[in-house]
Write a protein that holds these residues in place. Structure first.
Motif, mmCIF file in Angstrom:
data_model
loop_
_atom_site.group_PDB
_atom_site.id
_atom_site.type_symbol
_atom_site.label_atom_id
_atom_site.label_comp_id
_atom_site.label_asym_id
_atom_site.label_seq_id
_atom_site.Cartn_x
_atom_site.Cartn_y
_atom_site.Cartn_z
ATOM 1 N N MET A 1 0.818 -1.208 0.000
ATOM 2 C CA MET A 1 0.000 0.000 0.000
ATOM 3 C C MET A 1 0.859 1.268 0.000
ATOM 4 O O MET A 1 0.328 2.344 -0.114
ATOM 5 C CB MET A 1 -0.918 0.025 1.218
ATOM 6 N N GLU A 2 2.174 1.128 0.133
ATOM 7 C CA GLU A 2 3.022 2.309 0.195
ATOM 8 C C GLU A 2 3.108 3.055 -1.134
ATOM 9 O O GLU A 2 3.278 4.262 -1.156
ATOM 10 C CB GLU A 2 4.420 1.923 0.660
ATOM 11 N N SER A 3 3.013 2.338 -2.248
ATOM 12 C CA SER A 3 3.198 2.984 -3.542
ATOM 13 C C SER A 3 1.892 3.232 -4.293
ATOM 14 O O SER A 3 1.917 3.566 -5.461
ATOM 15 C CB SER A 3 4.129 2.132 -4.407
ATOM 16 N N VAL A 4 0.760 3.104 -3.631
ATOM 17 C CA VAL A 4 -0.519 3.311 -4.316
ATOM 18 C C VAL A 4 -0.865 4.795 -4.361
ATOM 19 O O VAL A 4 -0.397 5.588 -3.557
ATOM 20 C CB VAL A 4 -1.671 2.532 -3.628
ATOM 21 N N LYS A 5 -1.713 5.139 -5.312
ATOM 22 C CA LYS A 5 -2.203 6.505 -5.420
ATOM 23 C C LYS A 5 -3.272 6.710 -4.340
ATOM 24 O O LYS A 5 -4.182 5.909 -4.189
ATOM 25 C CB LYS A 5 -2.797 6.733 -6.808
ATOM 26 N N SER A 6 -3.160 7.804 -3.605
ATOM 27 C CA SER A 6 -4.109 8.047 -2.516
ATOM 28 C C SER A 6 -5.402 8.655 -3.046
ATOM 29 O O SER A 6 -5.462 9.194 -4.141
ATOM 30 C CB SER A 6 -3.493 8.965 -1.464
ATOM 31 N N ASN A 7 -6.454 8.552 -2.239
ATOM 32 C CA ASN A 7 -7.762 9.142 -2.550
ATOM 33 C C ASN A 7 -8.004 10.339 -1.652
ATOM 34 O O ASN A 7 -7.472 10.414 -0.540
ATOM 35 C CB ASN A 7 -8.888 8.129 -2.328
ATOM 36 N N ILE A 8 -8.865 11.254 -2.111
ATOM 37 C CA ILE A 8 -9.160 12.438 -1.292
ATOM 38 C C ILE A 8 -10.374 12.218 -0.401
ATOM 39 O O ILE A 8 -10.631 13.015 0.490
ATOM 40 C CB ILE A 8 -9.359 13.689 -2.173
ATOM 41 N N THR A 9 -11.150 11.157 -0.634
ATOM 42 C CA THR A 9 -12.293 10.820 0.222
ATOM 43 C C THR A 9 -12.234 9.334 0.555
ATOM 44 O O THR A 9 -11.756 8.532 -0.245
ATOM 45 C CB THR A 9 -13.639 11.117 -0.475
ATOM 46 N N PRO A 10 -12.729 8.941 1.731
ATOM 47 C CA PRO A 10 -12.677 7.519 2.099
ATOM 48 C C PRO A 10 -13.694 6.652 1.351
ATOM 49 O O PRO A 10 -13.527 5.450 1.267
ATOM 50 C CB PRO A 10 -12.952 7.515 3.589
ATOM 51 N N ARG A 11 -14.733 7.265 0.791
ATOM 52 C CA ARG A 11 -15.774 6.482 0.132
ATOM 53 C C ARG A 11 -16.448 7.340 -0.925
ATOM 54 O O ARG A 11 -16.723 8.511 -0.695
ATOM 55 C CB ARG A 11 -16.803 6.021 1.167
ATOM 56 N N ALA A 12 -16.748 6.734 -2.063
ATOM 57 C CA ALA A 12 -17.490 7.453 -3.099
ATOM 58 C C ALA A 12 -18.943 7.572 -2.679
ATOM 59 O O ALA A 12 -19.539 6.617 -2.180
ATOM 60 C CB ALA A 12 -17.388 6.716 -4.432
ATOM 61 N N THR A 13 -19.530 8.724 -2.848
ATOM 62 C CA THR A 13 -20.907 8.948 -2.393
ATOM 63 C C THR A 13 -21.931 8.209 -3.238
ATOM 64 O O THR A 13 -23.057 8.016 -2.804
ATOM 65 C CB THR A 13 -21.245 10.451 -2.418
ATOM 66 N N THR A 14 -21.559 7.780 -4.427
ATOM 67 C CA THR A 14 -22.515 7.105 -5.306
ATOM 68 C C THR A 14 -22.613 5.603 -5.047
ATOM 69 O O THR A 14 -23.500 4.959 -5.569
ATOM 70 C CB THR A 14 -22.125 7.325 -6.781
ATOM 71 N N TRP A 15 -21.718 5.053 -4.244
ATOM 72 C CA TRP A 15 -21.734 3.613 -4.003
ATOM 73 C C TRP A 15 -22.853 3.241 -3.057
ATOM 74 O O TRP A 15 -23.046 3.838 -2.011
ATOM 75 C CB TRP A 15 -20.419 3.144 -3.426
ATOM 76 N N ARG A 16 -23.602 2.211 -3.410
ATOM 77 C CA ARG A 16 -24.636 1.638 -2.551
ATOM 78 C C ARG A 16 -24.232 0.213 -2.247
ATOM 79 O O ARG A 16 -24.314 -0.667 -3.098
ATOM 80 C CB ARG A 16 -25.996 1.639 -3.255
ATOM 81 N N LEU A 17 -23.753 -0.040 -1.053
ATOM 82 C CA LEU A 17 -23.306 -1.377 -0.683
ATOM 83 C C LEU A 17 -24.502 -2.256 -0.365
ATOM 84 O O LEU A 17 -25.415 -1.847 0.346
ATOM 85 C CB LEU A 17 -22.369 -1.302 0.514
ATOM 86 N N SER A 18 -24.477 -3.464 -0.877
ATOM 87 C CA SER A 18 -25.574 -4.399 -0.696
ATOM 88 C C SER A 18 -25.017 -5.768 -0.327
ATOM 89 O O SER A 18 -23.820 -6.032 -0.501
ATOM 90 C CB SER A 18 -26.389 -4.487 -1.989
ATOM 91 N N ILE A 19 -25.898 -6.646 0.122
ATOM 92 C CA ILE A 19 -25.468 -7.990 0.504
ATOM 93 C C ILE A 19 -25.486 -8.959 -0.672
ATOM 94 O O ILE A 19 -25.117 -10.119 -0.524
ATOM 95 C CB ILE A 19 -26.335 -8.551 1.653
ATOM 96 N N SER A 20 -25.890 -8.502 -1.860
ATOM 97 C CA SER A 20 -26.056 -9.464 -2.947
ATOM 98 C C SER A 20 -25.689 -8.953 -4.341
ATOM 99 O O SER A 20 -26.143 -9.514 -5.311
ATOM 100 C CB SER A 20 -27.509 -9.923 -2.971
ATOM 101 N N GLU A 21 -24.871 -7.931 -4.471
ATOM 102 C CA GLU A 21 -24.629 -7.374 -5.798
ATOM 103 C C GLU A 21 -23.330 -7.816 -6.466
ATOM 104 O O GLU A 21 -23.039 -7.380 -7.572
ATOM 105 C CB GLU A 21 -24.679 -5.850 -5.744
ATOM 106 N N SER A 22 -22.527 -8.660 -5.838
ATOM 107 C CA SER A 22 -21.310 -9.166 -6.474
ATOM 108 C C SER A 22 -20.996 -10.538 -5.892
ATOM 109 O O SER A 22 -21.698 -11.026 -5.012
ATOM 110 C CB SER A 22 -20.145 -8.194 -6.291
ATOM 111 N N LYS A 23 -19.909 -11.142 -6.376
ATOM 112 C CA LYS A 23 -19.572 -12.474 -5.881
ATOM 113 C C LYS A 23 -18.842 -12.376 -4.544
ATOM 114 O O LYS A 23 -18.302 -11.327 -4.187
ATOM 115 C CB LYS A 23 -18.758 -13.243 -6.907
ATOM 116 N N GLN A 24 -18.829 -13.488 -3.822
ATOM 117 C CA GLN A 24 -18.243 -13.529 -2.489
ATOM 118 C C GLN A 24 -16.734 -13.317 -2.549
ATOM 119 O O GLN A 24 -16.055 -13.828 -3.450
ATOM 120 C CB GLN A 24 -18.555 -14.860 -1.811
#
Length: 156
Positions: A1-24
């Motif tokens: 994680m030392e050489s990754v590009k940083s973000n200015i916010t911890p979370r995108a406001t458009t993301w809606r996390l759900s229990i069933s929208e991707s694979k495990q």
């Protein structure tokens, strides 16, 4: 994680996390370990409270989309290592004047799975932040105003 590009916010406001929208996610133990460490980071980083609260809700069954959000939080942390709580000495004319300020907000029907709202609050003594929290409300609000009133009651 030392050489990754940083973000200015911890979370995108458009993301809606759900229990069933991707694979495990293929390594739930890694997910739980990283998210558990992020919970400790919220002790001195109130800017992480909401985002970490959201990813903690999926510790039982993490999905790939949840892992993407965790990695974004880590990239945000990598770019904001100098952030934290700064306490100020308050010199007042009268030692009896202490102001208590509370700020609260609610995000109406944030969770697409159960439609519950998320509340958050910050409490200040003078100019110093002394406590903060972010948590899912226990009831389903029928309007944004109702969610705000519940948040206000929790903060009070």
């Amino acid at each position: 994680m030392e050489s990754v590009k940083s973000n200015i916010t911890p979370r995108a406001t458009t993301w809606r996390l759900s229990i069933s929208e991707s694979k495990q996610f293929d390594n739930p133990t890694l997910y739980r370990s990283i998210v558990g460490a992020l919970q400790y980071a919220t002790i001195t980083r109130p800017d992480l409270a909401y985002s970490v609260n959201r990813v903690c809700q999926f510790m039982g069954n993490p999905l790939d989309q949840h892992w993407i959000v965790v990695k974004r939080i880590l990239r945000y942390l990598q770019g904001t290592l100098s952030f934290g709580i700064h306490l100020k000495v308050v010199v007042s004319v009268s030692s009896l004047l202490i102001t208590l300020t509370g700020l609260c907000d609610a995000d109406w029907a944030t969770d697409p799975d159960d439609r519950k709202s998320v509340s958050g609050a910050c409490l200040f003594v003078g100019p110093n932040l002394v406590t903060w929290w972010s948590k899912k409300q226990q009831t389903v609000s029928r309007s944004s105003t109702e969610a705000e009133y519940i948040s206000l009651a929790l903060a009070a």
